[in-house]
Enzyme design. Structure first.
Site, PDB file in Angstrom:
ATOM      1  N   GLU A 266       0.826  -1.211   0.000  1.00 50.01           N
ATOM      2  CA  GLU A 266       0.000   0.000   0.000  1.00 50.01           C
ATOM      3  C   GLU A 266       0.857   1.257   0.000  1.00 50.01           C
ATOM      4  O   GLU A 266       0.552   2.236  -0.684  1.00 50.01           O
ATOM      5  CB  GLU A 266      -0.940  -0.003   1.215  1.00 50.01           C
ATOM      6  CG  GLU A 266      -1.960  -1.109   1.223  1.00 50.01           C
ATOM      7  CD  GLU A 266      -3.083  -0.901   0.219  1.00 50.01           C
ATOM      8  OE1 GLU A 266      -3.920  -1.792   0.080  1.00 50.01           O
ATOM      9  OE2 GLU A 266      -3.120   0.172  -0.450  1.00 50.01           O
ATOM     10  N   ARG A 270       0.634   3.840  -3.158  1.00 49.79           N
ATOM     11  CA  ARG A 270       0.023   5.136  -2.842  1.00 49.79           C
ATOM     12  C   ARG A 270       1.075   6.229  -2.656  1.00 49.79           C
ATOM     13  O   ARG A 270       0.942   7.317  -3.221  1.00 49.79           O
ATOM     14  CB  ARG A 270      -0.839   5.027  -1.583  1.00 49.79           C
ATOM     15  CG  ARG A 270      -1.954   4.005  -1.697  1.00 49.79           C
ATOM     16  CD  ARG A 270      -2.944   4.137  -0.563  1.00 49.79           C
ATOM     17  NE  ARG A 270      -3.763   2.944  -0.397  1.00 49.79           N
ATOM     18  CZ  ARG A 270      -4.991   2.929   0.117  1.00 49.79           C
ATOM     19  NH1 ARG A 270      -5.538   4.043   0.519  1.00 49.79           N
ATOM     20  NH2 ARG A 270      -5.658   1.793   0.244  1.00 49.79           N
ATOM     21  N   ASP A 399      -4.892  -9.707  -8.341  1.00 51.12           N
ATOM     22  CA  ASP A 399      -5.182  -8.770  -9.431  1.00 51.12           C
ATOM     23  C   ASP A 399      -4.012  -8.014 -10.030  1.00 51.12           C
ATOM     24  O   ASP A 399      -3.664  -8.191 -11.204  1.00 51.12           O
ATOM     25  CB  ASP A 399      -6.263  -7.773  -8.988  1.00 51.12           C
ATOM     26  CG  ASP A 399      -5.993  -7.167  -7.612  1.00 51.12           C
ATOM     27  OD1 ASP A 399      -4.893  -7.349  -7.070  1.00 51.12           O
ATOM     28  OD2 ASP A 399      -6.904  -6.498  -7.075  1.00 51.12           O
ATOM     29  N   GLU A 532     -12.618   0.469  -9.766  1.00 51.82           N
ATOM     30  CA  GLU A 532     -12.238  -0.495 -10.816  1.00 51.82           C
ATOM     31  C   GLU A 532     -13.192  -0.515 -12.007  1.00 51.82           C
ATOM     32  O   GLU A 532     -12.755  -0.672 -13.160  1.00 51.82           O
ATOM     33  CB  GLU A 532     -12.120  -1.896 -10.218  1.00 51.82           C
ATOM     34  CG  GLU A 532     -10.938  -2.075  -9.277  1.00 51.82           C
ATOM     35  CD  GLU A 532     -11.192  -1.505  -7.890  1.00 51.82           C
ATOM     36  OE1 GLU A 532     -10.207  -1.251  -7.168  1.00 51.82           O
ATOM     37  OE2 GLU A 532     -12.377  -1.310  -7.531  1.00 51.82           O
ATOM     38  N   THR A 618      -1.217   0.875 -10.261  1.00 46.92           N
ATOM     39  CA  THR A 618      -2.496   0.302  -9.831  1.00 46.92           C
ATOM     40  C   THR A 618      -3.276   1.231  -8.902  1.00 46.92           C
ATOM     41  O   THR A 618      -4.409   0.941  -8.555  1.00 46.92           O
ATOM     42  CB  THR A 618      -2.272  -1.071  -9.167  1.00 46.92           C
ATOM     43  OG1 THR A 618      -3.498  -1.805  -9.155  1.00 46.92           O
ATOM     44  CG2 THR A 618      -1.737  -0.913  -7.752  1.00 46.92           C
TER      45      THR A 618
END
Length: 640
Positions: A266, A270, A399, A532, A618
């Site tokens: 994360e 981010r 994913d 998404e 992503t």
């Protein structure tokens, strides 16, 4: 395996000397002598340890470094003549043995002299009073702090910056589309302004309680996740005053020298992704410097027997561990497989190949492993290098691993053929075993669990429609097929929205019997401002210009505005099938980073962040394609 990175001096917790008055006055002289004696012992032991380490630690100059052979491509500004290589690819170190022995003897003599000098200085220091010692300690502390500040501000070496295209613009010609884009921009301002008022510096916002919010993925510290995540969205929307506010907070307050355990995945997507994107868009050096500072803090997570990183790492101590719920202590495929884009750019910008080597080592390991039915399980044990539970998903846990295989190829200007082949092989196995069509004609992506297919698709898996479209060009003679497959996934995910009361999609939905694209369990009926589905609409719009994708995106924007907007920002909802839903009171940072950015791009022209120049990580942070021929420094071999 790389040794753990040393902590900066400012991050160490050194127990202070007890310089206060003793508890028992009649022991004053004895205690003073004892303190001096102990201090002398400590100093002597430390110097002796350093002296001995010189002789007993291995000589690092004799170690051979394996070279992956691609640094000259990815890091063209590094001087290729600093170390010669033999035909096997190892560095050759030049000085002959005789000169080496002379150098060792010279260093031994110097250390002996330094040792004696330090002992004399220690004796002199012990003659001083407590007040003098205390003052000297404080002076040394201040000196260390100043040195660290200077080090943090030290500019990184100049790098060949790619020619950047499409940072501004994208104004639509159609008046209706322009108004819709302005509405998305107004929603962004509402989300940002309320975070600015009620949650500034906190990771996220509770828009109903009107206070800051955080989760365990960010650890115990307030690191301003929403600020970092939102910067590039603010920039491309032209909200430059807000962007500057965020930049000032990062300059003044963003500190990674904290005793906090964070998610490597994360924080990478981010923070590092957000900082790198802000740097490329604005050119402000502070963002690159902060990204590198954080990346250095993540490196100890890779200190495992296999080189597969831990899921979490303490930013101060460098100690890592995995999630307690993960199968057999495993690392997660979508986490350790979603580092490549950011780490390649870190090596590119710093000239340090360590980041590139970490992610390439992960790739090499995965290539050697057996894959049941050609599928990658979601769990891999970092100690043993063995798969955990045989569970494969294109949604949560799996994913973005597949996404980053494709995007590694795109980001390399389509030269990383190894990544492309891995992607094609994986997608062929996924299509064979996981992608099915329901009785009602909806194409969905199931999950493989212990030898059977679970007919359930998560909201997270809806990104795959955009991925299939993005990867259609360059596929194995199946471009039309994959573009159509992407469109079918987009239609299924739209149905999951359209079959709810709020016209917002649930967290996951089933395809069992008469139930199709509908959540069954209460725990799967929530919507937390996820991006998404809108992400897939945007990619399909870019590749087809079919107006249905703008129509579907606008339906989603209106539903978010109607049911998620509150006076203090935007909140997720707990049940999309209820016409009067309860709010979860969390404004996720990814709502500003992804959902609103993809909506804004959906109603913008294709000249804003064109896909032949930019690749989105992503978390929707745009990073430039590394067109090597377009770099600017003469040290780039592509230029020569």
């Amino acid at each position: 395996m790389t040794a753990p990175a040393l902590l900066p001096l400012s991050g160490r917790r050194i127990p202070p000397l007890n310089l206060g008055p003793p508890s028992f006055p009649h022991h004053r002289a004895t205690l003073r002598l004892s303190e001096k004696f102990i201090l002398l012992l400590i100093l002597s032991a430390f110097i002796t340890l350093c002296f001995g380490a010189f002789f007993f630690l291995p000589d690092s100059s004799k170690h051979k470094r394996f070279d992956l052979g691609l640094e000259d491509v990815l890091i063209p500004h590094v001087d290729a003549h600093k170390g010669a290589k033999n035909p096997e690819g190892f560095l050759i170190h030049g000085p002959d043995e005789h000169r080496h022995r002379e150098e060792e003897e010279r260093l031994r003599n110097k250390i002996r002299a330094d040792h004696e000098k330090a002992l004399e200085e220690a004796k002199e220091k012990l003659k001083k009073s407590r007040e003098e010692i205390r003052a000297e300690i404080q002076t040394e502390k201040n000196k260390v702090v100043q040195e660290m500040k200077i080090k943090e501000k030290k500019p990184l070496p100049p790098v060949p910056i790619p020619n950047l295209s499409g940072i501004n613009g994208g104004d639509p010609e159609d008046d209706d589309i322009r108004k819709k884009r302005e509405k998305i921009k107004e929603m962004m301002k509402h989300a940002w302004d309320n975070y600015r008022i009620y949650g500034w510096g906190h990771n996220e916002l509770r828009p109903i309680a009107k206070k800051g919010h955080s989760t365990n993925i960010f650890g115990s510290s307030q690191m301003g996740a929403t600020i970092v995540d939102a910067l590039d969205t603010l920039y491309i929307m032209g909200l430059h005053d807000e962007f500057r506010d965020g930049q000032k907070w990062i300059e003044d307050s963003l500190d990674f020298s904290v005793n906090s355990e964070v998610s490597v995945f994360e924080v990478n997507i981010r923070f590092i992704g957000g900082l790198l994107a802000a740097y490329y868009l604005s050119g402000e050096e502070i963002f690159k410097i902060k990204a590198v500072q954080l990346a250095e803090k993540l490196l100890p997570a890779f200190n495992t027997p296999t080189g597969i990183p831990w899921a979490m790492v303490n930013l101060k101590s460098g100690v890592g561990r995995n999630w307690g719920w993960a199968s057999a202590g495993s690392s997660i495929l979508a986490e350790f497989g979603t580092l490549h884009m950011e780490f390649v750019h870190l090596s590119y910008l710093t000239g340090d190949p360590v980041y590139y080597k970490k992610v390439m080592h992960i790739r090499r390991l995965l290539q050697k492993m057996d894959r049941p039915n050609g599928l990658y399980p979601n769990y891999l044990n970092p100690r043993t290098g063995r798969w955990g539970q045989y569970h494969t998903s294109v949604g949560g846990l799996g994913d973005s691993f597949y996404e980053y295989l494709l995007k590694a190829w795109l980001m390399s200007d389509k030269t990383d053929l190894e990544a492309r082949n891995m992607y094609d092989d994986a997608i062929e196995a996924i299509e064979k075993h996981l992608i099915k069509k329901s009785h009602g004609g909806l194409t969905f992506i199931g999950e493989w669990k212990n030898g059977h297919l679970e007919k359930k698709m998560g909201h997270l898996a809806c990104f795959a429609g955009g991925m299939f479209a993005l990867g259609a060009d360059g596929s194995r003679n199946k471009a039309g097929h994959y573009l159509e497959l992407g469109a079918e996934i987009a239609r299924t995910c739209h149905e999951s929205y359209d079959r709810t009361a709020l016209k917002l999609g649930p967290e996951s939905f089933k395809f069992d019997g008469a139930v199709e694209a509908v959540a069954v369990r209460q725990a799967e009926k929530y919507y937390i401002l996820r991006p998404e589905v809108i992400e897939t609409y945007w990619y399909l719009w870019r590749f087809t210009h079919d107006p249905r994708y703008r129509q579907w995106g606008w339906e989603a924007a209106l539903a978010i505005e109607k049911y998620c907007r509150v006076s203090g920002g935007f909140s997720g909802v707990k049940d999309v099938y209820s016409s009067t839903p309860a709010h979860d009171d969390v404004q996720q940072s990814f709502f500003l980073a992804e959902t609103l950015k993809y909506l804004y791009l959906l109603f913008s022209g294709d000249d804003l962040l064109p896909l032949d120049h930019w690749v989105f990580n992503t978390e929707a942070h745009p990073l430039p394609v590394l067109h090597l021929a377009n770099t600017t420094l003469s040290g780039n071999p592509a230029v020569r």
